[in-house]
Scaffold this active site. Structure first.
Site, mmCIF file in Angstrom:
data_model
loop_
_atom_site.group_PDB
_atom_site.id
_atom_site.type_symbol
_atom_site.label_atom_id
_atom_site.label_comp_id
_atom_site.label_asym_id
_atom_site.label_seq_id
_atom_site.Cartn_x
_atom_site.Cartn_y
_atom_site.Cartn_z
ATOM 1 N N LYS A 150 -0.690 4.884 4.537
ATOM 2 C CA LYS A 150 -1.590 3.936 5.206
ATOM 3 C C LYS A 150 -1.105 3.680 6.626
ATOM 4 C CE LYS A 150 -3.982 -0.478 4.680
ATOM 5 N NZ LYS A 150 -5.280 0.164 4.970
ATOM 6 N N HIS B 96 0.838 -1.204 0.000
ATOM 7 C CA HIS B 96 0.000 0.000 0.000
ATOM 8 C C HIS B 96 0.873 1.254 0.000
ATOM 9 C CE1 HIS B 96 -3.310 -2.718 1.149
ATOM 10 N NE2 HIS B 96 -4.086 -1.771 0.647
#
Length: 233
Positions: A135, A131
């Protein structure tokens, strides 16, 4: 349909664009600095807030008879409380670790593959997720859902982040640039490997899925999942 957005970051703004393009109205944009909220002005709430705010947002909506869709991860120690509150209030609630329509198909493939591999213990399973660097939680909620799907359909007993022990599904979490989300399931032995993978190219799929869920839940009562929304059951 009048939609309230709890959390107005990148995902909230993308959901707004999708909702407006589908003819809906944004009734409220709510963040941690928002004061009094007019629940009478909304038909449904979509929560993509911070982990420490999610349960309060969800419970406030349920206590005000507003159906709520939540895609916030990192708060699931209170998930059972949210389910109990929804049932107590005869409300409507959907939580998904990932609202992408493609990811929810991927969940089904993951479960089916785990069933097929159950009697092949020579294959060791692992999960990798990638990600963007902003995040906050690791592993991702999507990776946890994938691991739980394997556990439910195999002899594995638990998952662990960056730890590979007997009976454990190891999850590797990487944070690279602006990556929207990539999840890979790998079954490997000393002869060959079997791999399934989902790659998100942008955030639009997550936003579209959340709006689709909001459209579906209005007028319903109960605790649901994206399997219900997509009629995958």
């Amino acid at each position: 349909m009048r939609i309230a957005l709890f959390g107005y970051g990148k995902m909230g703004k993308m959901i707004e664009q999708i909702a407006l393009s589908r003819g809906h109205e944004i009734a409220a944009r709510i963040d941690e600095n928002t004061g009094q909220i007019d629940f009478g002005a909304m038909d449904v709430a979509i929560d993509f807030s911070m982990p420490n705010a999610a349960y309060n947002n969800i419970s406030t909506c349920l206590n005000n008879n507003i159906p709520v869709i939540s895609g916030t991860t990192g708060w699931l120690d209170r998930y059972d409380d949210a389910v109990s509150l929804c049932n107590k209030n005869n409300g409507a609630f959907i939580y998904a670790s990932n609202f992408s329509l493609g990811v929810n198909i991927f969940f089904e493939l993951n479960n089916y593959l785990a069933k097929m591999m159950q009697n092949l213990p020579e294959y060791k399973v692992s999960i990798e997720e990638i990600h963007h660097t902003q995040k906050l939680d690791a592993p991702s909620g999507t990776a946890i859902t994938l691991a739980e799907g394997i556990i439910e359909n195999s002899d594995y007993g638990q998952w662990k982040l960056d730890e590979d022990t007997q009976g454990t599904i190891p999850i590797t979490a990487k944070r690279i640039g602006q990556t929207p989300g990539t999840h890979t399931i790998d079954y490997t032995n000393n002869i060959d490997s079997i791999e399934i993978k989902h790659t998100a190219h942008n955030r639009e799929g997550f936003a579209l899925g959340a709006v689709t869920a909001a459209e579906w839940i209005v007028g319903k009562k109960g605790v649901f999942s994206m399997r219900d929304v997509l009629n995958l059951g």
